[in-house]
Scaffold this motif. Structure first.
Motif, PDB file in Angstrom:
ATOM      1  N   ASP A  48      17.565 -25.287  23.811  1.00 34.35           N
ATOM      2  CA  ASP A  48      16.894 -25.036  25.093  1.00 34.35           C
ATOM      3  C   ASP A  48      15.592 -25.822  25.227  1.00 34.35           C
ATOM      4  OD1 ASP A  48      18.868 -23.324  25.962  1.00 34.35           O
ATOM      5  OD2 ASP A  48      17.805 -21.507  25.369  1.00 34.35           O
ATOM      6  N   ASP A  80      11.438 -32.266  26.634  1.00 37.66           N
ATOM      7  CA  ASP A  80      10.613 -31.198  27.218  1.00 37.66           C
ATOM      8  C   ASP A  80       9.181 -31.302  26.717  1.00 37.66           C
ATOM      9  OD1 ASP A  80      12.823 -29.983  28.589  1.00 37.66           O
ATOM     10  OD2 ASP A  80      13.424 -29.099  26.672  1.00 37.66           O
ATOM     11  N   ARG A 136       8.076 -16.879  26.011  1.00 34.96           N
ATOM     12  CA  ARG A 136       7.935 -15.692  26.870  1.00 34.96           C
ATOM     13  C   ARG A 136       9.284 -15.035  27.122  1.00 34.96           C
ATOM     14  NH1 ARG A 136       4.278 -18.799  29.958  1.00 34.96           N
ATOM     15  NH2 ARG A 136       5.930 -19.135  31.464  1.00 34.96           N
ATOM     16  N   GLU A 137      10.288 -15.847  27.425  1.00 34.21           N
ATOM     17  CA  GLU A 137      11.625 -15.304  27.702  1.00 34.21           C
ATOM     18  C   GLU A 137      12.208 -14.578  26.494  1.00 34.21           C
ATOM     19  OE1 GLU A 137      14.202 -18.345  29.197  1.00 34.21           O
ATOM     20  OE2 GLU A 137      13.112 -18.488  31.105  1.00 34.21           O
ATOM     21  N   GLU A 173       6.594 -22.868  25.882  1.00 36.88           N
ATOM     22  CA  GLU A 173       5.878 -21.642  26.270  1.00 36.88           C
ATOM     23  C   GLU A 173       6.787 -20.716  27.075  1.00 36.88           C
ATOM     24  OE1 GLU A 173       2.918 -18.897  26.376  1.00 36.88           O
ATOM     25  OE2 GLU A 173       2.685 -20.836  25.401  1.00 36.88           O
ATOM     26  N   THR A 174       7.547 -21.279  27.976  1.00 42.77           N
ATOM     27  CA  THR A 174       8.482 -20.487  28.783  1.00 42.77           C
ATOM     28  C   THR A 174       9.535 -19.842  27.896  1.00 42.77           C
ATOM     29  OG1 THR A 174       8.139 -21.983  30.651  1.00 42.77           O
ATOM     30  CG2 THR A 174      10.104 -20.592  30.711  1.00 42.77           C
ATOM     31  N   TRP A 175      10.065 -20.615  26.967  1.00 43.90           N
ATOM     32  CA  TRP A 175      11.072 -20.078  26.055  1.00 43.90           C
ATOM     33  C   TRP A 175      10.500 -18.924  25.231  1.00 43.90           C
ATOM     34  CZ3 TRP A 175      11.775 -19.471  20.820  1.00 43.90           C
ATOM     35  CH2 TRP A 175      13.064 -19.149  20.414  1.00 43.90           C
ATOM     36  N   THR A 194      15.773 -22.779  19.179  1.00 41.78           N
ATOM     37  CA  THR A 194      15.978 -22.466  20.597  1.00 41.78           C
ATOM     38  C   THR A 194      17.405 -22.754  21.062  1.00 41.78           C
ATOM     39  OG1 THR A 194      15.283 -24.660  21.362  1.00 41.78           O
ATOM     40  CG2 THR A 194      13.553 -22.993  21.100  1.00 41.78           C
ATOM     41  N   GLN A 241       5.825 -32.470  29.033  1.00 38.27           N
ATOM     42  CA  GLN A 241       4.652 -31.592  29.111  1.00 38.27           C
ATOM     43  C   GLN A 241       3.415 -32.305  28.578  1.00 38.27           C
ATOM     44  OE1 GLN A 241       5.058 -27.902  27.012  1.00 38.27           O
ATOM     45  NE2 GLN A 241       3.151 -27.093  27.783  1.00 38.27           N
ATOM     46  N   MET A 295      13.397 -27.126  29.090  1.00 31.72           N
ATOM     47  CA  MET A 295      12.597 -25.935  29.267  1.00 31.72           C
ATOM     48  C   MET A 295      11.334 -26.089  28.432  1.00 31.72           C
ATOM     49  SD  MET A 295      13.493 -22.020  28.073  1.00 31.72           S
ATOM     50  CE  MET A 295      14.607 -21.707  29.427  1.00 31.72           C
ATOM     51  N   GLN A 296      10.227 -25.640  28.972  1.00 27.74           N
ATOM     52  CA  GLN A 296       8.982 -25.698  28.207  1.00 27.74           C
ATOM     53  C   GLN A 296       9.009 -24.658  27.090  1.00 27.74           C
ATOM     54  OE1 GLN A 296       5.558 -25.341  30.693  1.00 27.74           O
ATOM     55  NE2 GLN A 296       5.815 -27.374  31.560  1.00 27.74           N
ATOM     56  N   ALA A 350       2.841 -25.198  22.333  1.00 30.95           N
ATOM     57  CA  ALA A 350       3.201 -24.469  23.550  1.00 30.95           C
ATOM     58  C   ALA A 350       2.322 -24.868  24.730  1.00 30.95           C
ATOM     59  CB  ALA A 350       3.118 -22.963  23.303  1.00 30.95           C
TER      60      ALA A 350
END
Length: 67
Positions: free
Chosen positions: A53, A58, A8-9, A4-6, A50, A62, A1-2, A32
């Protein structure tokens, strides 16, 4: 998982994560965005933060896309 995505989530800001990781806000932003790779000690800290995650793979994937 990126990363940045983590972020935000989890509804976390760069500043909040920077405090937890004991680094600067711009550093977290660069990670990020994929502009910079975290140093090994931060890769370990991010994996712990994380719960696995977000991993080195990852970040590398990226970062590689940015090249």
């Amino acid at each position: 998982m990126q990363f940045e995505t983590w972020l935000r989530e989890q509804d976390l800001t760069y500043t909040e994560v920077a405090k937890r990781l004991k680094c600067s806000r711009p550093t977290v932003k660069y990670w990020a965005s994929g502009k910079h790779m975290p140093r090994p000690r931060f890769l370990i800290a991010i994996a712990k933060l994380t719960d696995g995650d977000v991993t080195y793979d990852d970040f590398f994937a990226q970062w590689k896309r940015q090249q």
